[in-house]
Design a protein around this motif. Structure first.
Motif, short mmCIF file in Angstrom:
data_model
loop_
_atom_site.label_atom_id
_atom_site.label_comp_id
_atom_site.label_asym_id
_atom_site.label_seq_id
_atom_site.Cartn_x
_atom_site.Cartn_y
_atom_site.Cartn_z
N VAL A 297 11.07 -13.66 13.62
CA VAL A 297 12.03 -12.81 15.04
C VAL A 297 12.97 -11.94 13.72
O VAL A 297 13.41 -12.55 12.68
CB VAL A 297 13.57 -13.87 15.51
CG1 VAL A 297 13.81 -12.67 16.13
CG2 VAL A 297 12.25 -14.42 16.47
N LYS A 298 12.59 -10.69 14.44
CA LYS A 298 13.70 -9.96 13.52
C LYS A 298 13.28 -9.72 12.19
O LYS A 298 13.74 -9.04 10.95
CB LYS A 298 14.81 -9.95 12.91
CG LYS A 298 15.71 -9.92 14.81
CD LYS A 298 16.93 -9.79 14.92
CE LYS A 298 17.38 -9.64 15.98
NZ LYS A 298 16.99 -9.79 17.03
N ASP A 299 11.97 -10.83 11.65
CA ASP A 299 11.42 -10.58 9.64
C ASP A 299 10.24 -10.28 10.22
O ASP A 299 9.10 -10.12 10.65
CB ASP A 299 11.16 -11.76 9.55
CG ASP A 299 12.71 -12.32 9.49
OD1 ASP A 299 12.50 -13.92 9.53
OD2 ASP A 299 13.34 -11.87 8.86
N THR A 300 10.02 -8.38 9.72
CA THR A 300 8.64 -7.95 9.46
C THR A 300 8.32 -7.07 7.92
O THR A 300 9.88 -7.50 7.67
CB THR A 300 8.61 -6.31 10.55
OG1 THR A 300 9.95 -5.81 10.67
CG2 THR A 300 9.51 -7.47 12.33
N ASP A 301 7.12 -6.67 8.05
CA ASP A 301 6.97 -6.13 7.28
C ASP A 301 6.34 -5.44 6.78
O ASP A 301 5.51 -5.14 8.01
CB ASP A 301 6.89 -7.54 5.41
CG ASP A 301 7.04 -6.41 3.60
OD1 ASP A 301 7.15 -7.52 3.52
OD2 ASP A 301 6.96 -5.42 4.07
N LYS A 302 5.55 -4.04 5.73
CA LYS A 302 4.52 -2.99 6.29
C LYS A 302 3.36 -3.74 5.55
O LYS A 302 3.07 -4.45 4.62
CB LYS A 302 4.39 -1.87 5.43
CG LYS A 302 6.62 -1.21 5.67
CD LYS A 302 6.38 -0.42 5.25
CE LYS A 302 7.73 0.40 5.59
NZ LYS A 302 8.05 2.09 4.27
N GLY A 303 2.39 -2.98 6.12
CA GLY A 303 0.73 -3.40 5.99
C GLY A 303 0.22 -2.42 5.56
O GLY A 303 0.82 -1.92 4.64
N GLU A 304 -0.97 -1.93 4.84
CA GLU A 304 -1.06 -0.99 4.31
C GLU A 304 -1.69 0.12 4.68
O GLU A 304 -1.29 1.33 4.29
CB GLU A 304 -2.90 -1.01 3.54
CG GLU A 304 -4.18 -1.53 5.28
CD GLU A 304 -5.44 -1.88 5.05
OE1 GLU A 304 -6.18 -1.30 3.72
OE2 GLU A 304 -5.78 -3.12 5.28
N VAL A 305 -1.48 0.14 6.18
CA VAL A 305 -1.59 1.87 6.96
C VAL A 305 0.18 1.40 7.89
O VAL A 305 -0.12 2.38 9.15
CB VAL A 305 -2.43 2.28 7.41
CG1 VAL A 305 -4.31 1.68 6.91
CG2 VAL A 305 -3.40 0.71 8.37
N SER A 306 0.46 1.68 6.94
CA SER A 306 1.82 2.01 8.46
C SER A 306 3.10 2.64 8.41
O SER A 306 3.35 3.17 9.57
CB SER A 306 3.09 1.04 7.29
OG SER A 306 3.45 1.41 6.39
N ASP A 307 2.34 4.16 7.83
CA ASP A 307 3.08 5.79 7.93
C ASP A 307 3.02 5.64 9.28
O ASP A 307 1.08 5.79 10.17
CB ASP A 307 2.42 6.48 7.06
CG ASP A 307 2.80 5.84 5.60
OD1 ASP A 307 2.17 6.36 4.81
OD2 ASP A 307 4.09 5.45 5.49
#
Lengths: 112, 114
Positions: free
Chosen positions: A52-62
């Motif tokens: 919960v509330k912990d997220t991160d970007k992957g390879e195509v996040s733009d």
């Protein structure tokens, strides 16, 4: 069946409009993922969440943002949809210490 | 740069014969590999996996072979059945990463002819 649902299953929208896709799981798994599938590219990771509330970007996040305010829901938002975001979007979860991910049925998004 | 490659976009096989789907990877840090099957209008479903400490894993009609020196894995389906017709994706991850981030190949469409 890992208890994953996605909504909507199909959506047609216009360029510049905001769009939110929802992924819902029923089994309180910690890790959740958003992918897009496009011809010639396979599945590409957009964003993921490890709690919960912990997220991160992957390879195509733009062009994409996510939120996870509850364990069971992972939302993907296109703030201003573009035609290049026409795709099939899949949500996935991973179970405990296993590496296998289990996928939802997908959302087909068309941006005109 | 595509770290996981499936160079055959499609494959056609007769029912009862062997299907061999291939996958190559470039990142030597990958240490776990998976195969997924995908039918139209459905999400991918997990099929079989292999750890880098093994060179073969078998589950019924499905066997995955791993050649680490060549950075190559293959999925064998014997005997092939019409219901196996689907898109097959291979995927890889680095166990050292805590988030189970999978890197997928572009997929191979398998058509099993009756």
């Amino acid at each position: 069946d890992a208890g994953i649902t996605q909504s909507p299953r199909h959506k047609v929208t216009e360029t510049g409009t905001p769009v939110t896709l929802r992924c819902h799981q029923t089994e309180n798994h910690r890790y959740m993922y958003w992918y897009r599938q496009d011809p010639g590219h396979g599945l590409r990771l957009i964003h993921y969440s490890y709690g919960v509330k912990d997220t991160d970007k992957g390879e195509v996040s733009d062009g994409y943002s996510v939120s996870r305010s509850k364990t069971e829901d992972f939302l993907l938002t296109l703030e201003s949809a573009t035609s290049s975001q026409t795709s099939v979007y899949f949500c996935a979860i991973s179970v405990g210490g296993n590496f296998e991910q289990f996928f939802g049925p997908g959302t087909r998004l068309t941006v005109l | 740069d595509q770290q996981v490659k499936q160079n055959s976009p499609s494959l056609s096989v007769q029912e009862g014969r062997i299907s061999i789907l291939n996958c190559d990877y470039t990142n030597s840090m990958f240490d776990y590999f998976l195969w997924y099957k995908k039918y139209p209008a459905e999400g991918p479903t997990f099929l079989i996996s292999i750890s880098s400490i093994k060179d073969k894993n078998e589950d019924g009609r499905f066997t995955v072979f791993l050649n680490k020196s060549a950075k190559h894995l293959s999925l064998h389906i014997v005997p092939s059945q019409p219901g196996d017709s689907a898109v097959y994706f291979c995927a890889a991850l680095n166990y050292g990463g805590a988030t189970n981030k999978l890197i997928f190949g572009t997929g191979t469409l398998l058509a099993v002819q009756p």
